[in-house]
Design a protein around this motif. Structure first.
Motif, short mmCIF file in Angstrom:
data_model
loop_
_atom_site.label_atom_id
_atom_site.label_comp_id
_atom_site.label_asym_id
_atom_site.label_seq_id
_atom_site.Cartn_x
_atom_site.Cartn_y
_atom_site.Cartn_z
N GLY A 11 0.79 -1.22 0.00
CA GLY A 11 0.00 0.00 0.00
C GLY A 11 0.82 1.27 0.00
O GLY A 11 0.33 2.31 -0.39
N SER A 12 2.08 1.17 0.43
CA SER A 12 2.90 2.38 0.39
C SER A 12 3.99 2.30 -0.67
O SER A 12 4.77 3.22 -0.83
N LEU A 15 3.60 4.94 -3.34
CA LEU A 15 4.04 6.23 -2.78
C LEU A 15 5.56 6.35 -2.82
O LEU A 15 6.10 7.40 -3.20
N MET A 16 6.24 5.27 -2.46
CA MET A 16 7.71 5.30 -2.45
C MET A 16 8.26 5.53 -3.85
O MET A 16 9.19 6.31 -4.05
N SER A 19 7.78 8.96 -4.88
CA SER A 19 8.70 9.80 -4.12
C SER A 19 10.10 9.83 -4.73
O SER A 19 10.68 10.90 -4.89
N LEU A 35 15.77 3.66 -4.12
CA LEU A 35 14.92 3.30 -2.99
C LEU A 35 15.72 2.54 -1.94
O LEU A 35 15.57 2.76 -0.74
N VAL A 43 14.44 -1.26 2.16
CA VAL A 43 13.46 -1.55 1.11
C VAL A 43 14.17 -2.04 -0.15
O VAL A 43 14.86 -1.28 -0.81
N LEU A 88 1.32 12.66 -5.92
CA LEU A 88 2.32 12.45 -4.88
C LEU A 88 1.98 13.26 -3.63
O LEU A 88 2.02 12.74 -2.51
N VAL A 92 1.19 11.73 0.02
CA VAL A 92 1.97 12.10 1.21
C VAL A 92 1.01 12.54 2.31
O VAL A 92 1.17 12.14 3.48
N GLU B 7 -5.69 1.07 1.21
CA GLU B 7 -4.48 0.33 0.84
C GLU B 7 -3.44 0.42 1.94
O GLU B 7 -2.72 -0.54 2.22
N LEU B 8 -3.35 1.61 2.54
CA LEU B 8 -2.36 1.81 3.60
C LEU B 8 -2.68 0.98 4.83
O LEU B 8 -1.77 0.49 5.51
N ARG B 10 -4.07 -1.95 5.09
CA ARG B 10 -3.74 -3.36 4.99
C ARG B 10 -2.41 -3.60 5.70
O ARG B 10 -1.47 -2.90 5.52
N TYR B 98 9.12 1.10 10.43
CA TYR B 98 8.51 1.36 9.13
C TYR B 98 8.28 2.87 8.93
O TYR B 98 8.64 3.44 7.89
N CYS B 101 11.50 4.59 8.41
CA CYS B 101 12.01 4.29 7.08
C CYS B 101 11.32 5.16 6.03
O CYS B 101 11.97 5.74 5.16
N LEU B 102 10.01 5.24 6.11
CA LEU B 102 9.26 6.05 5.15
C LEU B 102 9.65 7.52 5.25
O LEU B 102 9.75 8.22 4.24
N VAL B 105 12.71 7.86 3.25
CA VAL B 105 12.45 7.76 1.82
C VAL B 105 11.77 9.03 1.28
O VAL B 105 12.14 9.55 0.23
N LEU B 106 10.81 9.52 2.02
CA LEU B 106 10.09 10.71 1.57
C LEU B 106 10.97 11.95 1.64
O LEU B 106 10.79 12.88 0.85
N LEU B 109 9.76 15.72 1.44
CA LEU B 109 8.31 15.63 1.26
C LEU B 109 7.60 15.39 2.58
O LEU B 109 6.44 15.79 2.76
#
Lengths: 117, 117
Positions: A11-12, A15-16, A19, A35, A43, A88, A92, B7-8, B10, B98, B101-102, B105-106, B109
């Motif tokens: 689900g993310s 987005l990644m 990004s 990534l 990841v 995007l 976010v 989706e997120l 899940r 997690y 980590c995101l 990655v972002l 943003l």
DNA sequence: GTCGATAGATTGCGGGGCTATGCATCGTGA
DNA sequence: TCACGATGCATAGCCCCGCAATCTATCGAC
């Protein structure tokens, strides 16, 4: 995926990908590496995961792509469209709402001060 | 689900269920409501989603359950086992890794200062 | 000249959430 | 009084998505 719970990732991933494309166009393999780097090796997006995502983004006009056959190695470069950049931002925001929501649900569990060594 | 991107969600639903059970045993319907309340109406866990999760947690010995037939309305109460409490801690840690980590990655943003009105 | 890294792509599976449905009880109000 | 909505538990089947497996091809190194 690697050191992280794969279930959470679902689900993310899209987005990644959006990004990493936000700081310039890249081809598939480069996206994987970007990534990997950006996530501190956490990841590891598999090809069988990445390409379907890219094709989907292309279908939805979120990315535009261009083949580069100038070298022997064929490369397909992906670039965010205006719609993709907008998408995007939306994603976010959704992500941050989600994180905020989970923090509320977890309550004290999410509070680092309640986690002794 | 409701105001959030499904989706997120899940992958974190099981964590949420474990979480709401961490402050005392509850029966299914109560879990739905607790989650709804704790999430500010953002998480509306459907029965068809909740019960399979609970059955799975029971199979994995993360929760223990007991029927209460003392009232006309049959209720099945769920309680975290020791293993369940341990599992909850693990899941919370995974969740935080997690999120961290995101955030990486972002990059910018995820930085609220880069989000103008 | 063979092997590993680079590069792109597809197929098919398995898992998990949700819709739909079913059954039963209780309170409310017409 | 009896119908309807809220409470309460449960299952079946659909659909979507990530991933392993597999394929093709090029390039550099040994």
């Amino acid at each position: 995926m690697d050191g992280l719970n794969p279930e959470l990732m679902r689900g993310s991933l899209e987005l990644m990908v959006l990004s990493v494309l936000s700081d310039g166009s890249k081809y598939g393999y480069l996206i994987q590496q970007s990534l990997r780097d950006a996530s501190d090796e956490l990841v590891e997006l598999k090809a069988g995961t990445l390409y379907p995502i890219l094709h989907k983004l292309e279908t939805k006009k979120m990315v535009r792509c261009r083949w580069d056959d100038s070298t022997g190695r064929r490369r397909k470069w992906y670039e965010l469209t205006a719609a993709g950049k907008k998408q995007l931002k939306v994603r976010v925001d959704e992500w941050q709402a989600y994180v905020e929501c989970l923090r509320r649900v977890l309550g004290p569990l999410a509070d680092p001060s309640s986690m002794p060594a």
